[in-house]
Design a protein around this motif. Structure first.
Motif, PDB file in Angstrom:
ATOM      1  N   THR A 174       0.818  -1.221   0.000  1.00 36.19           N
ATOM      2  CA  THR A 174       0.000   0.000   0.000  1.00 36.19           C
ATOM      3  C   THR A 174       0.847   1.263   0.000  1.00 36.19           C
ATOM      4  O   THR A 174       2.028   1.250   0.369  1.00 36.19           O
ATOM      5  N   PHE A 175       0.218   2.351  -0.407  1.00 32.98           N
ATOM      6  CA  PHE A 175       0.635   3.681   0.011  1.00 32.98           C
ATOM      7  C   PHE A 175      -0.057   3.908   1.352  1.00 32.98           C
ATOM      8  O   PHE A 175      -1.280   3.829   1.445  1.00 32.98           O
ATOM      9  N   TYR A 176       0.722   4.162   2.378  1.00 35.16           N
ATOM     10  CA  TYR A 176       0.155   4.229   3.722  1.00 35.16           C
ATOM     11  C   TYR A 176       0.369   5.572   4.420  1.00 35.16           C
ATOM     12  O   TYR A 176      -0.151   5.794   5.513  1.00 35.16           O
ATOM     13  N   ARG A 177       1.110   6.471   3.788  1.00 35.67           N
ATOM     14  CA  ARG A 177       1.406   7.760   4.439  1.00 35.67           C
ATOM     15  C   ARG A 177       1.269   8.894   3.441  1.00 35.67           C
ATOM     16  O   ARG A 177       1.673   8.776   2.283  1.00 35.67           O
ATOM     17  N   ALA A 178       0.714  10.015   3.901  1.00 30.29           N
ATOM     18  CA  ALA A 178       0.639  11.239   3.103  1.00 30.29           C
ATOM     19  C   ALA A 178       0.997  12.415   4.008  1.00 30.29           C
ATOM     20  O   ALA A 178       0.304  12.676   4.987  1.00 30.29           O
ATOM     21  N   MET A 179       2.104  13.081   3.691  1.00 31.53           N
ATOM     22  CA  MET A 179       2.544  14.223   4.488  1.00 31.53           C
ATOM     23  C   MET A 179       2.386  15.500   3.670  1.00 31.53           C
ATOM     24  O   MET A 179       3.051  15.671   2.650  1.00 31.53           O
ATOM     25  N   GLN A 180       1.495  16.370   4.104  1.00 32.41           N
ATOM     26  CA  GLN A 180       1.289  17.645   3.419  1.00 32.41           C
ATOM     27  C   GLN A 180       2.150  18.712   4.087  1.00 32.41           C
ATOM     28  O   GLN A 180       1.933  19.079   5.236  1.00 32.41           O
ATOM     29  N   ALA A 181       3.151  19.181   3.345  1.00 29.90           N
ATOM     30  CA  ALA A 181       4.023  20.244   3.850  1.00 29.90           C
ATOM     31  C   ALA A 181       3.433  21.618   3.584  1.00 29.90           C
ATOM     32  O   ALA A 181       3.732  22.582   4.295  1.00 29.90           O
ATOM     33  N   ALA A 182       2.602  21.706   2.554  1.00 32.39           N
ATOM     34  CA  ALA A 182       1.926  22.944   2.163  1.00 32.39           C
ATOM     35  C   ALA A 182       0.737  22.512   1.315  1.00 32.39           C
ATOM     36  O   ALA A 182       0.664  21.346   0.905  1.00 32.39           O
TER      37      ALA A 182
END
Length: 202
Positions: free
Chosen positions: A69-77
């Protein structure tokens, strides 16, 4: 006779260099990744990042990414950050860690669409990777603002499907899952990587 012998010796000495030049001019391999959010196509930098690229292609060729899976999403902006996926330390899928190839050696960078290895310390990367959405140059090695002086190992870039990657980045996350700075970055639900394969087999 002597002339032919000298020519043969010169050819023998030059052959590795000629072979390398030929390899460098060959098209880079591409990997198709079918996810529950859509298809992503990745061009793999086997010339500039040979160790890291070979590791990723081994995971692909041995079908170790199928069903992960894709298991992480980090929004920096807004609309920028990174998405992370891979084997997530599954002992049935993980291969031995590889040597670190910093961007100061490969000449690659965390530009929009760059794919890079997730890791703990240098030399611990296995089967987890992340894709940059927008430039994330602080993940390069050797910059004054690098988050880690050794940086992370870029080994390719997305050439089709960045709209899918942006969809993953904008997907819902769990408010409670994840430890420390990862809390709030774990996708819920996760995006399934149904399968990954080379466009052309070697």
């Amino acid at each position: 006779m002597l002339r032919h012998t000298l020519l043969a010796l010169v050819t023998a000495f030059l052959w590795p260099a000629l072979a390398t030049a030929q390899d460098a001019s060959a098209p880079l391999p591409r990997v198709q990744m079918e996810t529950s959010a859509g298809r992503i196509v990745i061009e793999v930098e086997v010339v500039k990042a040979p160790v890291t690229a070979a590791n990723f292609l081994r995971y692909v060729d041995e079908h170790r990414l199928d069903g992960t899976t894709f298991y992480r999403a980090m929004q920096a902006a807004p609309g920028a950050g990174l998405v992370q996926g891979g084997v997530n330390n599954d002992p049935d899928r993980v291969l031995p860690p590889i040597a670190h190839e910093p961007t100061t050696v490969t000449g690659l960078s965390h530009i929009d669409g760059a794919i890079s290895m997730a890791r703990y310390g240098p030399g611990t990367a296995t089967g987890d990777f992340f894709i940059s959405v927008g430039p994330t140059l602080s993940y390069d090695a050797g910059r004054p603002f690098s988050v880690d002086p050794d940086g992370f190992a870029v080994f390719g870039r997305v050439v089709e499907g960045m709209d899918v990657v942006r969809t993953i980045l904008a997907s819902p996350t769990s408010p409670t899952e994840g430890e420390g700075f990862l809390r709030g970055q774990m996708l819920d639900p996760k995006i399934v990587i149904a399968r990954a394969w080379r466009e052309t087999q070697p």
